[in-house]
Design an enzyme around this catalytic site. Structure first.
Site, short mmCIF file in Angstrom:
data_model
loop_
_atom_site.label_atom_id
_atom_site.label_comp_id
_atom_site.label_asym_id
_atom_site.label_seq_id
_atom_site.Cartn_x
_atom_site.Cartn_y
_atom_site.Cartn_z
N ASP A 59 0.84 -1.19 0.00
CA ASP A 59 0.00 0.00 0.00
C ASP A 59 0.88 1.25 0.00
O ASP A 59 1.85 1.31 0.76
CB ASP A 59 -0.84 0.01 1.28
CG ASP A 59 -2.32 0.05 1.00
OD1 ASP A 59 -2.76 1.02 0.37
OD2 ASP A 59 -3.03 -0.89 1.41
N ASP B 101 -3.35 4.34 -2.35
CA ASP B 101 -4.48 4.61 -1.47
C ASP B 101 -5.09 5.99 -1.73
O ASP B 101 -4.36 6.99 -1.79
CB ASP B 101 -3.99 4.55 -0.02
CG ASP B 101 -5.10 4.77 0.98
OD1 ASP B 101 -5.93 3.87 1.13
OD2 ASP B 101 -5.13 5.86 1.61
N GLU C 170 -6.72 3.20 -5.92
CA GLU C 170 -8.02 3.10 -5.28
C GLU C 170 -8.86 4.25 -5.80
O GLU C 170 -8.50 5.41 -5.59
CB GLU C 170 -7.89 3.19 -3.76
CG GLU C 170 -9.22 3.01 -3.07
CD GLU C 170 -9.22 3.44 -1.62
OE1 GLU C 170 -10.01 2.90 -0.86
OE2 GLU C 170 -8.45 4.35 -1.25
N HIS D 235 -10.75 -4.85 3.12
CA HIS D 235 -10.69 -4.48 4.53
C HIS D 235 -11.58 -3.29 4.87
O HIS D 235 -11.71 -2.93 6.04
CB HIS D 235 -9.24 -4.14 4.90
CG HIS D 235 -8.78 -2.90 4.21
ND1 HIS D 235 -8.59 -2.83 2.84
CD2 HIS D 235 -8.51 -1.65 4.67
CE1 HIS D 235 -8.23 -1.61 2.52
NE2 HIS D 235 -8.17 -0.88 3.61
N ASP D 236 -12.16 -2.64 3.86
CA ASP D 236 -13.06 -1.52 4.11
C ASP D 236 -14.52 -1.94 4.06
O ASP D 236 -15.43 -1.08 4.04
CB ASP D 236 -12.83 -0.41 3.08
CG ASP D 236 -11.53 0.33 3.33
OD1 ASP D 236 -11.08 0.37 4.50
OD2 ASP D 236 -10.96 0.86 2.37
C1 NOJ Z 1 -8.68 3.85 1.97
C2 NOJ Z 1 -8.24 2.67 2.80
O1 NOJ Z 1 -8.59 1.49 2.14
C3 NOJ Z 1 -8.90 2.83 4.12
O2 NOJ Z 1 -8.76 1.70 4.93
C4 NOJ Z 1 -8.35 4.06 4.79
O3 NOJ Z 1 -9.05 4.29 6.00
C5 NOJ Z 1 -8.50 5.30 3.90
N1 NOJ Z 1 -8.13 5.03 2.54
C6 NOJ Z 1 -7.61 6.40 4.39
O4 NOJ Z 1 -6.28 6.10 4.11
#
Ligand code: NOJ
Length: 588
Positions: free
Chosen positions: A141, A243, A297, A363-364
């Site tokens: 990441d 990210d 992302e 993970h989100d």
């Molecule tokens: C996206 C990430 O996947 C997430 O887990 C994170 O909280 C936010 N970006 C901030 O970096």
């Protein structure tokens, strides 16, 4: 709309639904001379990152080797043979850098060091050596929309208006009045400007107060980032996941946005000025110099945005991922017609030019089977296998989240004390302060909170699911005695072994990677049916997304087809499908 889930819960943290589909563009391979098959004309140029299956490891919850209750690098090393056994090619590791952990590592205080809880740089070196020995690639990441407020850059930056680091971040001097409102995804008050008395100024943070946004307009910042990328690329890593990257480029005059923009965060914040210049510079400086894959992302607001990020002629990224697909699942169900429409639309936008990624969880998100399948005892395994079949038979690089191969489900937390996720806790406090409906909120997050996907990996039926001998940082799902890797290893029909089979199927049949996709029985609200076709090879995929028998009309004479994969010991006839049945045929 079929109520795939009947819980009347509204997903709260829309903010957390930041997931996406990706692409990259390569010159289409022309029909081979003499080829009569239309499938050939849509094949794209071959690349390893298109053929890869990416397995996401969430280090904090994967395996704890030292008994402190937190997963670590040594833990991952001890499980490399397991990862290898899955047949996957790339591991995407969430951030492992030094961090005060306001946001589980997405707030980095030193980009060239390892988070203490996760281990040391020696551990990292052993990890990458162990992976490469097994022919597994490592994607890391890259979190550079923001740093931690505990990063040296920010400490310097906030110390004085004259600091050489002042311009590494976005500051608004208080004598200008309050800056135009910006929405923060994670802040307790959702205000992205935080007043700092030390220099009588506000700093910008799209995420939490401890995640100040870096100023990409400053060439020095870009240089720092490229140096960091070089550091890790020289260590031999094989990819970067950028990210929140669509937010790095900002209009730094900070104009007022039209009313209602908060709910449209991506529209107003994503793909700001110079974003493509930054990416082209990154490509020139780093990406083009190493054999690394790159994925952003977020894919902007349109197919044009998405193509602009990944069109190979533009020399930016390999792929980006959009959230249209993953965001469909709601607590009260979702429409399969909508689901089919979204995935078919993205496929057609990238069938000739570019590349996309396929994912339904990370993970989100809460757990795959709890959001898109059915996690009741009767259908957890079947629906989980059905979703795996979908992910492994679509065009695009699949990103598969650790634990989903076991059909792990949401843990069903009922108390706020069980949650760890900072934005969720902030939102809870905010509601408490403002007299909001806390009961409703708890019900909502039980379905949607990303902590649901972060409970410890379930290795076996021993204490703490074999994750840790200490007290896990977040509760273990109580179902671990039955849902665990050890038990599933022994069962040839388990979700785990089914996952391995589907990965093999994909790898053995390039039609699933490069082949033409055709949607069948389009208006069928219960069954997703499609073919994948390349050269003489044609496959039919049938997926019943409901807990009831459902018919499908594909027009194929299945007596001439060979069934090559299914999730039932006694499969149906391919016309009236069993509940959550998945069938893959090779059409002769
Ligand atoms: C996206 C990430 O996947 C997430 O887990 C994170 O909280 C936010 N970006 C901030 O970096």
């Amino acid at each position: 709309m079929i109520a795939l889930k009947k819980r009347l819960l509204k997903p709260v943290l829309a903010v957390l639904a930041m997931n996406t589909i990706l692409f990259s563009c390569q010159t289409p391979v022309k029909d081979q001379p003499g080829s009569k098959n239309p499938g050939d004309s849509v094949a794209t140029k071959k690349d390893w990152w298109k053929e890869a299956v990416v397995y996401q490891v969430y280090p904090r919850s994967f395996k704890d080797a030292n008994g402190d209750g937190i997963g670590d690098l040594k833990g991952i090393i001890s499980k490399l043979d397991y990862i290898k056994s899955l047949g996957v090619d790339v591991v995407w590791l969430n951030p492992i850098y030094s961090s005060p952990n306001d946001d589980n590592g997405y707030d980095i205080s030193d980009y060239r060091n390892i988070m203490k809880e996760f281990g040391t740089m020696e551990d990292f070196d052993s990890l990458i050596t162990g992976m490469h020995k097994r022919n597994i690639k490592l994607m890391m990441d890259l979190v550079v929309n923001h740093s931690s407020d505990e990063h040296e850059w920010f400490k310097q930056s906030r110390s004085s208006r004259n600091s050489p680091y002042r311009n590494y971040y976005h500051w608004w001097n208080a004598e200008r009045g309050k800056p135009p409102y910006r929405y923060s995804l994670f802040d307790i008050n959702h205000d992205a400007w935080k007043y700092d008395s030390q220099t009588n100024a506000y700093y910008l943070h799209y995420f939490s107060r401890k995640q100040p946004d870096l100023n990409w307009e400053n060439p020095q910042v870009r240089k720092e980032v490229f140096d960091i990328m070089k550091f890790w690329a020289d260590k031999g890593i094989d990819g970067f996941r950028l990210d929140a990257f669509q937010f790095v480029a900002k209009d730094t005059t900070f104009p007022e946005f039209p009313k209602g923009f908060e709910k449209n965060f991506v529209k107003y914040y994503a793909m700001g000025p110079h974003l493509h210049d930054y990416l082209q510079e990154m490509n020139r400086e780093i990406l083009s110099r190493y054999d690394v894959m790159s994925v952003a992302e977020g894919a902007g607001n349109s197919f044009k945005d998405a193509h602009d990020l990944v069109d190979s002629n533009r020399k930016e990224l390999n792929m980006a991922y959009a959230f249209d697909g993953v965001d469909i699942a709601k607590s009260n169900g979702y429409s399969l017609l909508h689901f089919k429409e979204v995935f078919s639309r993205w496929d057609s936008a990238f069938q000739n030019n570019g590349w996309l990624s396929i994912f339904l969880a990370n993970h989100d998100q809460a757990r795959l089977v709890s959001r898109f399948g059915n996690d009741g005892p009767a259908y957890r395994e079947l629906s989980s296998k059905m979703l795996t079949t979908f992910l492994m038979t679509m065009r695009g690089t699949p990103y598969y989240y650790n634990g989903d191969e076991l059909g792990m489900m949401n843990p069903g937390f009922t108390k706020i004390e069980e949650y760890r996720d900072m934005p969720t806790l902030n939102e809870y406090r905010h509601l408490k302060n403002t007299g909001g409906n806390l009961k409703k909120f708890l019900k909502e997050i039980r379905f949607s909170c990303r902590d649901n996907g972060r409970t410890p990996f379930q290795w076996d039926s021993s204490t703490n699911a074999g994750f840790s001998t200490g007290t896990p940082w977040i509760g273990v799902n109580p179902d671990y005695k039955t849902v665990n890797a050890e038990a599933q290893e022994k069962d040839s029909n388990s979700c785990l072994n089914y996952f391995r089979k589907t990965v093999r199927l994909r790898k053995d049949n390039p039609a699933f990677i490069y082949g033409r996709y055709t949607l069948l029985d389009k208006d069928n609200p219960n069954v997703y049916a499609y073919t994948r076709e390349k050269g003489p090879r044609k496959f039919l995929v049938l997926l019943n997304f409901t807990g009831k028998p459902a018919t499908v009309n594909t027009g194929f004479d299945l007596s001439k087809a060979v069934m090559i994969l299914g999730n039932y010991a006694k499969p149906s006839d391919g016309i009236m499908l069993h509940p959550y049945e998945a069938l893959v045929y090779q059409i002769k």
